[in-house]
Design a protein around this motif. Structure first.
Motif, short mmCIF file in Angstrom:
data_model
loop_
_atom_site.label_atom_id
_atom_site.label_comp_id
_atom_site.label_asym_id
_atom_site.label_seq_id
_atom_site.Cartn_x
_atom_site.Cartn_y
_atom_site.Cartn_z
N UNK A 173 0.92 -1.18 -0.17
CA UNK A 173 0.08 0.07 0.00
C UNK A 173 0.91 1.32 0.02
N UNK A 174 0.51 2.17 -0.70
CA UNK A 174 1.17 3.51 -0.59
C UNK A 174 1.13 4.38 0.63
N UNK A 175 2.09 4.48 1.19
CA UNK A 175 2.05 5.21 2.70
C UNK A 175 2.31 6.52 2.34
N UNK A 176 3.38 7.10 1.74
CA UNK A 176 3.75 8.19 1.51
C UNK A 176 2.84 9.21 0.62
N UNK A 177 1.94 8.61 -0.17
CA UNK A 177 1.06 9.35 -1.26
C UNK A 177 0.11 8.89 -1.61
N UNK A 178 -1.06 9.47 -2.09
CA UNK A 178 -2.07 9.02 -2.64
C UNK A 178 -2.06 8.69 -4.26
N UNK A 179 -2.76 7.58 -4.60
CA UNK A 179 -2.50 7.35 -6.16
C UNK A 179 -4.15 7.33 -6.59
N UNK A 180 -4.19 8.23 -7.82
CA UNK A 180 -5.38 8.22 -8.69
C UNK A 180 -4.84 7.66 -10.01
N UNK A 181 -6.09 6.72 -10.37
CA UNK A 181 -5.60 6.24 -11.94
C UNK A 181 -6.64 7.23 -12.94
N UNK A 182 -5.90 7.56 -13.87
CA UNK A 182 -6.56 8.36 -15.00
C UNK A 182 -7.40 7.22 -15.79
N UNK A 183 -8.46 7.68 -16.21
CA UNK A 183 -9.25 8.91 -15.85
C UNK A 183 -9.97 8.87 -14.82
N UNK A 184 -10.34 10.11 -14.05
CA UNK A 184 -10.75 9.99 -12.74
C UNK A 184 -12.01 11.05 -12.86
N UNK A 185 -12.80 10.86 -11.85
CA UNK A 185 -14.02 12.06 -11.74
C UNK A 185 -13.75 12.82 -10.60
N UNK A 186 -14.59 13.65 -10.35
CA UNK A 186 -14.30 14.48 -9.35
C UNK A 186 -14.21 14.00 -7.71
N UNK A 187 -15.27 13.20 -7.43
CA UNK A 187 -15.11 12.55 -6.35
C UNK A 187 -13.85 11.68 -6.01
N UNK A 188 -13.47 10.79 -7.06
CA UNK A 188 -12.08 10.26 -7.00
C UNK A 188 -11.01 11.48 -6.52
N UNK A 189 -11.05 12.48 -7.41
CA UNK A 189 -10.13 13.49 -7.16
C UNK A 189 -10.03 13.99 -5.87
N UNK A 190 -11.29 14.59 -5.16
CA UNK A 190 -11.25 14.85 -3.82
C UNK A 190 -10.99 13.94 -2.93
N UNK A 191 -11.36 12.54 -3.15
CA UNK A 191 -11.03 11.48 -2.10
C UNK A 191 -9.42 11.35 -2.15
N UNK A 192 -8.72 11.66 -3.41
CA UNK A 192 -7.35 11.25 -3.40
C UNK A 192 -6.67 12.42 -2.58
N UNK A 193 -7.12 13.51 -2.81
CA UNK A 193 -6.49 14.89 -2.04
C UNK A 193 -6.76 14.67 -0.45
#
Length: 185
Positions: free
Chosen positions: A97-117
């Motif tokens: 699991x990524x411990x130092x950062x968040x990962x988001x796979x493209x393409x993504x929607x707004x909810x995925x972006x906000x959750x990743x942030x």
């Protein structure tokens, strides 16, 4: 005055604009970089509050930017969202699991972006601010200054706080011993 800066490093103008459009209205500024080298330079000059980093970039890859960030304690504490359309390229170099950062796979929607942030910010808070030993150059500087000086001041305040706590505990221990002696008489 802008309270927060978000740096989006991606070679795709579409992704940079999409991220900018998906972010909710707020007191922040979105700074864009179209390659890793430009992005890394902006990290150093703009001191962003959040970095969104594409993994595959020209001039300096996202992997190289990530490695440079990890070398510097002052940059490691910035919340980081890695983006890629090919997660397997990320997991080849960084295991889950990524411990130092968040990962988001493209393409993504707004909810995925906000959750990743949100996830990136939570992960950044979990990691302690690393205080490095002063280098020979820093020791040679008459006034210190910069991050090292701030870290030293923070440590001095913490030591002072702990010393006060110890004194309080000593007093309480003395009172407790006196009380026990009185009860034993």
């Amino acid at each position: 005055m802008v309270a927060h800066k978000i740096l989006v490093i991606d070679d795709s103008k579409v992704i940079r604009m999409r991220v900018k459009d998906m972010l909710p209205d707020g007191n922040f500024e979105v700074i864009e970089a179209k390659n890793g080298l430009e992005g890394f330079n902006l990290i150093n000059t703009e001191q962003p509050n959040l970095i969104m980093l594409d993994f595959l970039l020209p001039k300096m890859s996202g992997w190289e930017v990530y490695q440079e960030i990890q070398k510097r304690p002052d940059l490691k504490v910035i919340p980081l969202v890695l983006m890629s359309g090919r997660k397997e390229e990320v997991t080849e170099k960084l295991t889950e699991p990524f411990e130092l950062f968040s990962f988001i796979e493209k393409p993504f929607d707004q909810k995925q972006l906000i959750d990743a942030i949100k996830d990136a910010m939570a992960k950044a808070r979990k990691h302690p601010k690393v205080v490095s030993a002063p280098s020979a150059d820093a020791a040679a500087e008459p006034s210190g200054g910069g991050v090292a000086s701030a870290d030293v001041q923070a440590l001095q305040k913490r030591v002072e706080s702990l010393e006060n706590e110890i004194e309080t505990l000593k007093k309480q221990m003395g009172q407790l011993v006196s009380f026990i002696k009185q009860k034993l008489k």
